[in-house]
Each structure stands twice: as structure tokens, then as C-alpha cells.
Design a protein around this motif. Structure first.
Motif, PDB file in Angstrom:
ATOM      1  N   ARG A  27       0.821  -1.222   0.000  1.00 32.40           N
ATOM      2  CA  ARG A  27       0.000   0.000   0.000  1.00 32.40           C
ATOM      3  C   ARG A  27       0.846   1.260   0.000  1.00 32.40           C
ATOM      4  O   ARG A  27       0.318   2.356  -0.171  1.00 32.40           O
ATOM      5  N   SER A  28       2.140   1.110   0.213  1.00 30.02           N
ATOM      6  CA  SER A  28       3.059   2.251   0.171  1.00 30.02           C
ATOM      7  C   SER A  28       4.296   1.855  -0.610  1.00 30.02           C
ATOM      8  O   SER A  28       4.662   0.667  -0.659  1.00 30.02           O
ATOM      9  N   TYR A  29       4.955   2.821  -1.216  1.00 28.10           N
ATOM     10  CA  TYR A  29       6.176   2.514  -1.963  1.00 28.10           C
ATOM     11  C   TYR A  29       7.304   2.083  -1.031  1.00 28.10           C
ATOM     12  O   TYR A  29       8.154   1.272  -1.395  1.00 28.10           O
ATOM     13  N   PHE A  30       7.292   2.610   0.190  1.00 33.34           N
ATOM     14  CA  PHE A  30       8.323   2.222   1.146  1.00 33.34           C
ATOM     15  C   PHE A  30       8.199   0.751   1.517  1.00 33.34           C
ATOM     16  O   PHE A  30       9.198   0.079   1.786  1.00 33.34           O
ATOM     17  N   GLY A  31       6.970   0.241   1.504  1.00 35.02           N
ATOM     18  CA  GLY A  31       6.742  -1.149   1.879  1.00 35.02           C
ATOM     19  C   GLY A  31       7.477  -2.135   1.003  1.00 35.02           C
ATOM     20  O   GLY A  31       7.822  -3.237   1.457  1.00 35.02           O
ATOM     21  N   TYR A  32       7.740  -1.779  -0.261  1.00 32.51           N
ATOM     22  CA  TYR A  32       8.403  -2.701  -1.180  1.00 32.51           C
ATOM     23  C   TYR A  32       9.863  -2.977  -0.807  1.00 32.51           C
ATOM     24  O   TYR A  32      10.458  -3.918  -1.322  1.00 32.51           O
ATOM     25  N   PHE A  33      10.426  -2.178   0.094  1.00 31.81           N
ATOM     26  CA  PHE A  33      11.796  -2.429   0.518  1.00 31.81           C
ATOM     27  C   PHE A  33      11.882  -3.631   1.461  1.00 31.81           C
ATOM     28  O   PHE A  33      12.953  -4.175   1.684  1.00 31.81           O
ATOM     29  N   ASN A  34      10.735  -4.020   2.019  1.00 33.59           N
ATOM     30  CA  ASN A  34      10.741  -5.191   2.895  1.00 33.59           C
ATOM     31  C   ASN A  34       9.353  -5.821   2.875  1.00 33.59           C
ATOM     32  O   ASN A  34       8.573  -5.675   3.804  1.00 33.59           O
ATOM     33  N   VAL A 255      13.876  -7.835 -17.824  1.00 38.71           N
ATOM     34  CA  VAL A 255      13.329  -6.528 -17.463  1.00 38.71           C
ATOM     35  C   VAL A 255      12.113  -6.687 -16.551  1.00 38.71           C
ATOM     36  O   VAL A 255      11.986  -5.984 -15.538  1.00 38.71           O
ATOM     37  N   ARG A 256      11.216  -7.630 -16.891  1.00 42.92           N
ATOM     38  CA  ARG A 256      10.022  -7.817 -16.059  1.00 42.92           C
ATOM     39  C   ARG A 256      10.397  -8.334 -14.670  1.00 42.92           C
ATOM     40  O   ARG A 256       9.842  -7.894 -13.663  1.00 42.92           O
ATOM     41  N   PHE A 257      11.366  -9.252 -14.597  1.00 42.82           N
ATOM     42  CA  PHE A 257      11.799  -9.772 -13.297  1.00 42.82           C
ATOM     43  C   PHE A 257      12.398  -8.663 -12.439  1.00 42.82           C
ATOM     44  O   PHE A 257      12.053  -8.501 -11.267  1.00 42.82           O
ATOM     45  N   LEU A 258      13.300  -7.889 -13.037  1.00 44.33           N
ATOM     46  CA  LEU A 258      13.956  -6.827 -12.281  1.00 44.33           C
ATOM     47  C   LEU A 258      12.955  -5.768 -11.835  1.00 44.33           C
ATOM     48  O   LEU A 258      12.989  -5.296 -10.693  1.00 44.33           O
ATOM     49  N   ALA A 259      12.047  -5.382 -12.745  1.00 48.03           N
ATOM     50  CA  ALA A 259      11.071  -4.343 -12.404  1.00 48.03           C
ATOM     51  C   ALA A 259      10.115  -4.820 -11.318  1.00 48.03           C
ATOM     52  O   ALA A 259       9.738  -4.055 -10.427  1.00 48.03           O
ATOM     53  N   THR A 260       9.731  -6.103 -11.379  1.00 51.87           N
ATOM     54  CA  THR A 260       8.794  -6.646 -10.384  1.00 51.87           C
ATOM     55  C   THR A 260       9.444  -6.769  -9.013  1.00 51.87           C
ATOM     56  O   THR A 260       8.835  -6.452  -7.990  1.00 51.87           O
ATOM     57  N   HIS A 261      10.691  -7.207  -8.993  1.00 50.79           N
ATOM     58  CA  HIS A 261      11.359  -7.473  -7.726  1.00 50.79           C
ATOM     59  C   HIS A 261      12.217  -6.314  -7.241  1.00 50.79           C
ATOM     60  O   HIS A 261      12.749  -6.364  -6.132  1.00 50.79           O
ATOM     61  N   PHE A 262      12.326  -5.290  -8.038  1.00 50.84           N
ATOM     62  CA  PHE A 262      13.100  -4.119  -7.643  1.00 50.84           C
ATOM     63  C   PHE A 262      12.352  -3.380  -6.541  1.00 50.84           C
ATOM     64  O   PHE A 262      11.185  -3.030  -6.692  1.00 50.84           O
ATOM     65  N   SER A 263      12.995  -3.167  -5.424  1.00 52.38           N
ATOM     66  CA  SER A 263      12.309  -2.593  -4.266  1.00 52.38           C
ATOM     67  C   SER A 263      12.039  -1.106  -4.398  1.00 52.38           C
ATOM     68  O   SER A 263      11.074  -0.599  -3.829  1.00 52.38           O
ATOM     69  N   CYS A 264      12.899  -0.404  -5.131  1.00 55.35           N
ATOM     70  CA  CYS A 264      12.708   1.047  -5.278  1.00 55.35           C
ATOM     71  C   CYS A 264      11.711   1.316  -6.403  1.00 55.35           C
ATOM     72  O   CYS A 264      12.082   1.709  -7.513  1.00 55.35           O
ATOM     73  N   LYS A 265      10.438   1.112  -6.114  1.00 55.36           N
ATOM     74  CA  LYS A 265       9.405   1.278  -7.138  1.00 55.36           C
ATOM     75  C   LYS A 265       9.288   2.734  -7.597  1.00 55.36           C
ATOM     76  O   LYS A 265       8.881   3.001  -8.725  1.00 55.36           O
ATOM     77  N   LYS A 266       9.641   3.665  -6.740  1.00 57.13           N
ATOM     78  CA  LYS A 266       9.624   5.077  -7.133  1.00 57.13           C
ATOM     79  C   LYS A 266      10.596   5.324  -8.287  1.00 57.13           C
ATOM     80  O   LYS A 266      10.357   6.183  -9.136  1.00 57.13           O
ATOM     81  N   CYS A 267      11.678   4.563  -8.315  1.00 59.54           N
ATOM     82  CA  CYS A 267      12.651   4.693  -9.404  1.00 59.54           C
ATOM     83  C   CYS A 267      12.003   4.323 -10.734  1.00 59.54           C
ATOM     84  O   CYS A 267      12.314   4.908 -11.772  1.00 59.54           O
ATOM     85  N   VAL A 268      11.111   3.317 -10.707  1.00 62.75           N
ATOM     86  CA  VAL A 268      10.389   2.929 -11.918  1.00 62.75           C
ATOM     87  C   VAL A 268       9.555   4.106 -12.414  1.00 62.75           C
ATOM     88  O   VAL A 268       9.512   4.409 -13.613  1.00 62.75           O
ATOM     89  N   LEU A 269       8.900   4.814 -11.485  1.00 64.91           N
ATOM     90  CA  LEU A 269       8.078   5.972 -11.862  1.00 64.91           C
ATOM     91  C   LEU A 269       8.931   7.076 -12.473  1.00 64.91           C
ATOM     92  O   LEU A 269       8.542   7.695 -13.469  1.00 64.91           O
ATOM     93  N   TYR A 270      10.081   7.356 -11.882  1.00 70.49           N
ATOM     94  CA  TYR A 270      10.949   8.409 -12.408  1.00 70.49           C
ATOM     95  C   TYR A 270      11.410   8.064 -13.824  1.00 70.49           C
ATOM     96  O   TYR A 270      11.517   8.947 -14.688  1.00 70.49           O
TER      97      TYR A 270
END
Length: 416
Positions: A27-34, A255-270
Motif C-alpha cells: 500500500r506504500s512505496y516504502f513497503g516494497y523495501f521489505n 526486465v520484467r523480473f527486475l522491475a517486479t522485484h526491484f524494491s525502489c518502485k519510485k525509481c520505476v516511476l521516475y
């Protein structure tokens, strides 16, 4: 200090790629780090399910149909049927995606919104994408299979799909909603199949139509545009080698694996902002993995190159430029034939974003002003703060975009 860094830095880097098996949504972008320990994260079955499973989970009814185009492509259409509907609505997706675009926002998905509002919902697919790699005589491994642009999608795919939907829903006119490539091909269809469109379509909603943009747009894509445009005569864009987003391609899987498992989802938005424009209404955290999952369907670079021709030359919406010699054979002129927008007879409602870097506001306005006055009776809408992608996954999309369409449809139905 160095020993501490040697322990901490690898751990921090490893956190960027924590496998998300049980918890695939936060529910938060920070949550994806853990994802394992964050109370913001949970498992959402939609992300691992197919399109029919998702529709079944949220609505409970669905149909699958196959349509053959005049040039032999077999297209898959998905339907969410309604008894005694207010109307029939047909959605056509953008480039590099497919029908999953419209069911990729969980219970708040666009297709479900319109179905619950009382509409018989049909989801289109275009040739070559994830659901449409069949032809009566051609194979996807052949270059000829991929020899098409948005012109063929508009002239053949939209025509066959709309005709089929109309015939299978009682013969009344349908509502067409096209997004990006779907809007471009919808414009092609309405201009060169003008009589068929007038007989079959009640309203054409064109969201970010991308038909008249030029390099004055600020998208990072202007740089590959320049490179590709100058490859004319060197690269054969109809070769199967130049098919983008093959589902089994190694680079797509990585690309799909890295994007899905990449914790810094905000980086994807940028990263997305570079190409599609800044946004005040970025993708909600709990939608980002679903967005990554559904974006990636095959298409030939020839489509992109057709867009490049529009962007790079003069912003004119014309057929594919094959070179003067072949243009003379195909069009009877050295220059590609412009699409006859003056022939459009279907009422058109254009929607575009204020911050869209692919379909800049001035380009959308240009298309609107070139349409016959009797087709623009419902006006247009520029959505403040929206970029190109927000029309599918931006925050408040139902409120800012799709509720407006529903309100317009209610108004039209009252006046019928």
C-alpha cells in the motif's frame, strides 16, 4: 568502519531485489523495501492470474470470441456480458499492451466500472499481441506476419472487431473507447471506413490520440526518434527480428523480473516520467506490480517507425512513407496520403493530459480543430496534471476520466 560498510552495503543492495513470493503488493512505496515484514504488504491473486481468472473473480461472467480480419488475422475479443444493457462499449488498448489494460486495477478496473454502470463490455486485441498471434496462412516467425502499422490495425482490426460486436449484440451502434494506439487506429478507421463507422459507432472516445505530435514535445523519446528516422533505407523494420516485447525474449523476462522485484518502485516511476511526462497523479503503490505485469505485448517496430515519421517530419497524420518510388505505386503520389479527417462522421470526444509528452496538448488540439464541426458537438477534455500513462493507471482515473465518459454517455442516452 570499512568492515561495517562491507557488511551493510551488500545487505542494502540485496534488499533492492528481495523476492516477492507471498507478498506481491504494498500500500506504500516504502513497503516494497521489505515485503516480508511490512504491514503495508499483502498477496494479491490478480497479479499471478490470467485475464479470464481476474474477470471471473471480480464479476463472475465472461466470454471469449475469435474474429477474422479481411486480411486473415485471427483476433481474440473478451466480453463481460450484460442483460438488457444501457449500451455496448468496445475498448481498444495502447501500444505494447493488450486487453489486460482494462482489468489491471483490481476491483476498480475500468472494464468493471463500465459493466457495473450497466454496459455490455467488450475488450479488443490487435494483431500480433499476446492474444492474437494467429493467421489463416501466416506464422508469427515469418516477416510477413509483422508487416503492419497502426494503419492496418485501424483499417482491418477495428473494422472486423466493431462489425463482429455489432452483429453479436443486436445490431445497435456501439461506443468505441481507444487509448493511445487505440485512439490512433480509431481515427484511421473512422476516416477511411467513414460509412461503416457512421453505421456502427455511436460515439468515439479518443484518449491521447497521438496523431499529430512533433519533436516540440519534451519526451526523452525524441532522441531514439531521431536515430530511428535516420535509419530509413538501412534497416528492414518488417523483419521478425524487429518485433518488440516478445513474451519469451530473454530481455523481456529480465526486465520484467527486475522491475517486479526491484524494491525502489519510485525509481520505476521516475524512469517512466522521462518518456511519458511528469504527473501529479502517479500510479498507486498497490498497482505498480500489476502495471509492470500487463505492459509487455508484442508489436513490430514498423508501428513505432510510422509514429516516428509523423513526429519527425511535419506532424501530419499520413499513411506509411515507403519512399517516393513505392509511394507512387501505392498512393499515386510521391508523398504518403494524408488520412481524410474531413470524412469522419462519427461524434468524437477527445481526452488528453496536460503533462503528456507523447501526445502533447497542442497536438491533441490540432486534431480536434481538424475534425468536422458536426463531429465535435460533445467537446473535449484536458485532464490537469495527467501524463500519457495516467489514463490507464493514474490516481483518481475513474473520477477524472472514466466517470466523465459515463456522464457523457448518460447525457447522450437521455437525448436519444
Amino acid at each position: 568502519m570499512k568492515s561495517v560498510l562491507l557488511l551493510v552495503v551488500p545487505f542494502m543492495v540485496a534488499l533492492l531485489f528481495v523476492p516477492q513470493k507471498e507478498h506481491n503488493t504494498c500500500r506504500s512505496y516504502f513497503g516494497y523495501f521489505n515485503t516480508f515484514f511490512s504491514s503495508d504488504c499483502y498477496y494479491n491473486p490478480d497479479i499471478d492470474d490470467d485475464i479470464l481468472g481476474i474477470i471471473q473473480r471480480h464479476v463472475g461472467v465472461h466470454e471469449t470470441h475469435e474474429v477474422q480480419t479481411e486480411d486473415g488475422y485471427l483476433l481474440t475479443l473478451f466480453r463481460i456480458p450484460r442483460q438488457n444493457p444501457k449500451g455496448v462499449i468496445f475498448f481498444q488498448h495502447s501500444l505494447a499492451t493488450d486487453a489486460r489494460t482494462w482489468i489491471s486495477q483490481y476491483n476498480e478496473s475500468v472494464a468493471f466500472l463500465f459493466w457495473r454502470a450497466g454496459y455490455d463490455v467488450w475488450l479488443g486485441n490487435t494483431r500480433g499481441n499476446h492474444f492474437c498471434k494467429k493467421h489463416v496462412s501466416l506464422d508469427p516467425t515469418e516477416a510477413t506476419f509483422w508487416n503492419f502499422t497502426f494503419h492496418e490495425i485501424g483499417y482491418y482490426d477495428n473494422h472486423a472487431s466493431i462489425k463482429y460486436v455489432k452483429e453479436h449484440t443486436g445490431g445497435s451502434k456501439i461506443i468505441y473507447v481507444g487509448y493511445s494506439l487505440g485512439a490512433t487506429s480509431g481515427t484511421v478507421y473512422a476516416s477511411i471506413r467513414d460509412k461503416d463507422a457512421a453505421d456502427s459507432v455511436k460515439l468515439m472516445v479518443l484518449m491521447t490520440p497521438t496523431s499529430h505530435s512533433q519533436f516540440n514535445c519534451t519526451s526523452f523519446l525524441k532522441y531514439p526518434f531521431f536515430i530511428f528516422y535516420n535509419l530509413q533505407g538501412i534497416v528492414n523494420f518488417t523483419d521478425p527480428l524487429f518485433v518488440v516485447n516478445r513474451q519469451d525474449a530473454w530481455y523481456v523476462k529480465i526486465v520484467r523480473f527486475l522491475a517486479t522485484h526491484f524494491s525502489c518502485k519510485k525509481c520505476v516511476l521516475y524512469f517512466l516520467h522521462l518518456f511519458f511526462g511528469s504527473s501529479k497523479y502517479d500510479i498507486e503503490p498497490d498497482l505498480i506490480n500489476m502495471f509492470i505485469r500487463v505492459h509487455g505485448s508484442e508489436y513490430p517496430l514498423k508501428i513505432t517507425y510510422h509514429y516516428y515519421q509523423v513526429y519527425a517530419v511535419d506532424g501530419k497524420f499520413r499513411r506509411y512513407h515507403y519512399g517516393e518510388e513505392r509511394n507512387l505505386l501505392l498512393y499515386g503520389d510521391k508523398e504518403p496520403t494524408p488520412y481524410p479527417l474531413e470524412n469522419i462522421k462519427v461524434p468524437v470526444y477527445i481526452m488528453h493530459g496536460e503533462n503528456d509528452n507523447l501526445d502533447c496538448p497542442d497536438a491533441a488540439e490540432k486534431l480536434y480543430n481538424m475534425l468536422p464541426k458536426n463531429t465535435t458537438i460533445y467537446g473535449k477534455l484536458m485532464v490537469e496534471g495527467y501524463n500519457h500513462l495516467d489514463f490507464s493507471h493514474g490516481r483518481h482515473r475513474n473520477e477524472k476520466v472514466y466517470s466523465k465518459i459515463l456522464q457523457l454517455l448518460d447525457k447522450i442516452n437521455l437525448n436519444d
